[in-house]
Design a protein around this motif. Structure first.
Motif, PDB file in Angstrom:
ATOM      1  N   GLN A  14      39.462  39.419  41.969  1.00  0.00           N
ATOM      2  CA  GLN A  14      40.870  38.929  41.222  1.00  0.00           C
ATOM      3  C   GLN A  14      40.796  37.342  41.227  1.00  0.00           C
ATOM      4  N   ALA A  15      40.380  36.784  42.369  1.00  0.00           N
ATOM      5  CA  ALA A  15      40.359  35.276  42.554  1.00  0.00           C
ATOM      6  C   ALA A  15      39.429  34.714  41.597  1.00  0.00           C
ATOM      7  N   PHE A  16      38.155  35.102  41.440  1.00  0.00           N
ATOM      8  CA  PHE A  16      37.137  34.641  40.218  1.00  0.00           C
ATOM      9  C   PHE A  16      37.893  34.784  39.014  1.00  0.00           C
ATOM     10  N   PHE A  17      38.433  35.693  38.533  1.00  0.00           N
ATOM     11  CA  PHE A  17      38.648  35.868  37.195  1.00  0.00           C
ATOM     12  C   PHE A  17      39.938  35.295  36.890  1.00  0.00           C
ATOM     13  N   GLY A  18      40.893  35.089  37.938  1.00  0.00           N
ATOM     14  CA  GLY A  18      42.162  34.223  37.870  1.00  0.00           C
ATOM     15  C   GLY A  18      41.731  32.795  37.842  1.00  0.00           C
ATOM     16  N   LEU A  36      40.604  20.704  35.398  1.00  0.00           N
ATOM     17  CA  LEU A  36      40.063  22.143  35.214  1.00  0.00           C
ATOM     18  C   LEU A  36      39.750  22.503  36.421  1.00  0.00           C
ATOM     19  N   ALA A  37      38.854  21.938  37.261  1.00  0.00           N
ATOM     20  CA  ALA A  37      38.541  22.508  38.508  1.00  0.00           C
ATOM     21  C   ALA A  37      39.625  22.933  39.350  1.00  0.00           C
ATOM     22  N   LEU A  38      40.681  21.928  39.353  1.00  0.00           N
ATOM     23  CA  LEU A  38      41.999  22.106  40.143  1.00  0.00           C
ATOM     24  C   LEU A  38      42.723  23.345  39.572  1.00  0.00           C
ATOM     25  N   CYS A  39      42.724  23.462  38.192  1.00  0.00           N
ATOM     26  CA  CYS A  39      43.182  24.539  37.718  1.00  0.00           C
ATOM     27  C   CYS A  39      42.666  25.875  38.133  1.00  0.00           C
ATOM     28  N   ALA A  40      41.325  25.842  38.238  1.00  0.00           N
ATOM     29  CA  ALA A  40      40.565  27.051  38.528  1.00  0.00           C
ATOM     30  C   ALA A  40      40.917  27.404  40.088  1.00  0.00           C
ATOM     31  N   GLY A  41      40.688  26.525  40.795  1.00  0.00           N
ATOM     32  CA  GLY A  41      41.342  26.590  42.156  1.00  0.00           C
ATOM     33  C   GLY A  41      42.896  27.300  42.208  1.00  0.00           C
ATOM     34  N   ALA A  46      46.331  31.571  43.473  1.00  0.00           N
ATOM     35  CA  ALA A  46      47.498  32.707  42.969  1.00  0.00           C
ATOM     36  C   ALA A  46      47.108  34.017  42.885  1.00  0.00           C
ATOM     37  N   LEU A  47      45.902  34.270  42.366  1.00  0.00           N
ATOM     38  CA  LEU A  47      45.667  35.738  42.285  1.00  0.00           C
ATOM     39  C   LEU A  47      45.230  36.358  43.622  1.00  0.00           C
ATOM     40  N   ALA A  48      44.516  35.705  44.411  1.00  0.00           N
ATOM     41  CA  ALA A  48      44.157  36.051  46.008  1.00  0.00           C
ATOM     42  C   ALA A  48      45.382  36.502  46.513  1.00  0.00           C
ATOM     43  N   VAL A  49      46.586  35.455  46.394  1.00  0.00           N
ATOM     44  CA  VAL A  49      47.744  35.933  47.192  1.00  0.00           C
ATOM     45  C   VAL A  49      48.299  37.102  46.525  1.00  0.00           C
ATOM     46  N   ARG A  50      48.482  37.020  45.204  1.00  0.00           N
ATOM     47  CA  ARG A  50      48.998  38.245  44.584  1.00  0.00           C
ATOM     48  C   ARG A  50      48.295  39.593  45.104  1.00  0.00           C
ATOM     49  N   THR A  51      47.233  39.550  44.755  1.00  0.00           N
ATOM     50  CA  THR A  51      46.361  40.765  45.154  1.00  0.00           C
ATOM     51  C   THR A  51      46.684  41.137  46.607  1.00  0.00           C
ATOM     52  N   ALA A  90      49.675  23.725  38.870  1.00  0.00           N
ATOM     53  CA  ALA A  90      50.295  24.997  39.481  1.00  0.00           C
ATOM     54  C   ALA A  90      50.692  25.776  38.515  1.00  0.00           C
ATOM     55  N   LEU A  91      51.319  25.328  37.264  1.00  0.00           N
ATOM     56  CA  LEU A  91      51.645  26.379  36.277  1.00  0.00           C
ATOM     57  C   LEU A  91      50.443  26.782  35.663  1.00  0.00           C
ATOM     58  N   ALA A  92      49.416  25.774  35.295  1.00  0.00           N
ATOM     59  CA  ALA A  92      48.126  26.948  34.798  1.00  0.00           C
ATOM     60  C   ALA A  92      47.659  27.557  35.607  1.00  0.00           C
ATOM     61  N   GLY A  93      47.762  27.693  36.906  1.00  0.00           N
ATOM     62  CA  GLY A  93      46.989  28.569  37.809  1.00  0.00           C
ATOM     63  C   GLY A  93      48.021  29.607  37.968  1.00  0.00           C
ATOM     64  N   CYS A  94      49.142  29.462  37.670  1.00  0.00           N
ATOM     65  CA  CYS A  94      50.078  30.671  37.720  1.00  0.00           C
ATOM     66  C   CYS A  94      50.264  31.666  36.259  1.00  0.00           C
TER      67      CYS A  94
END
Length: 158
Positions: A14-18, A36-41, A46-51, A90-94
């Motif tokens: 989930q983290a990788f694809f998020g 872009l690297a920060l967005c990926a992080g 975000a997806l790791a925490v949600r999972t 943070a928005l792009a990450g969510c």
């Protein structure tokens, strides 16, 4: 009961694809390579925490809220030097947490109900409304989770 190694693989998946999806949204937002690297992080986080929240049997809305809140908080603290861009990252990450499947289910159900010769409209209305409400509440959870840290950071009393 799922073992720890399997759960770790799910979280990493989930983290990788998020992270990949968040970087894609960063491209759409015209961010630079460093951003872009920060967005990926941010997306991976975000997806790791949600999972992890979903694995703890939280509702989708609660897990999404906590993930958005944690992502915005980490971005604001960790990226303090870049100002408002931290909120955009943070928005792009969510954005990958937006439940498009619920919106799709709701809209298809509403289209079925609004057909000129609707069959079983009463049976289709409840699942459509439930899917739309889950979409709206999850989207609201993302918005609230992103807004709270920036709102609190502006007030010296907190």
């Amino acid at each position: 009961m799922i073992d720890l190694a399997a759960q770790a693989r799910i979280v990493l998946h989930q983290a990788f694809f998020g992270g990949l999806a968040a970087a894609g949204f960063g491209v759409l937002f015209n961010f630079g390579p460093r951003s872009l690297a920060l967005c990926a992080g941010a997306g991976a986080f975000a997806l790791a925490v949600r999972t992890l929240g979903l694995d703890a049997n939280w509702t989708l809305e609660a897990a999404t809220f906590v993930a958005a809140l944690a992502t915005a908080s980490v971005a604001m603290i960790g990226l303090r030097g870049i100002g408002a861009a931290a909120q955009a990252i943070a928005l792009a990450g969510c954005i990958p947490m937006v439940p498009g499947a619920f919106l799709n289910e709701a809209l298809l159900g509403f289209f079925t109900i609004s057909a000129s010769e609707a069959v079983n409209a009463e049976a289709a209305i409840l699942p459509s409304l439930q899917a739309m409400l889950r979409f709206i509440f999850t989207l609201g959870a993302i918005g609230a989770g992103l807004a709270i840290p920036s709102h609190l950071a502006r007030h010296r009393g907190f």
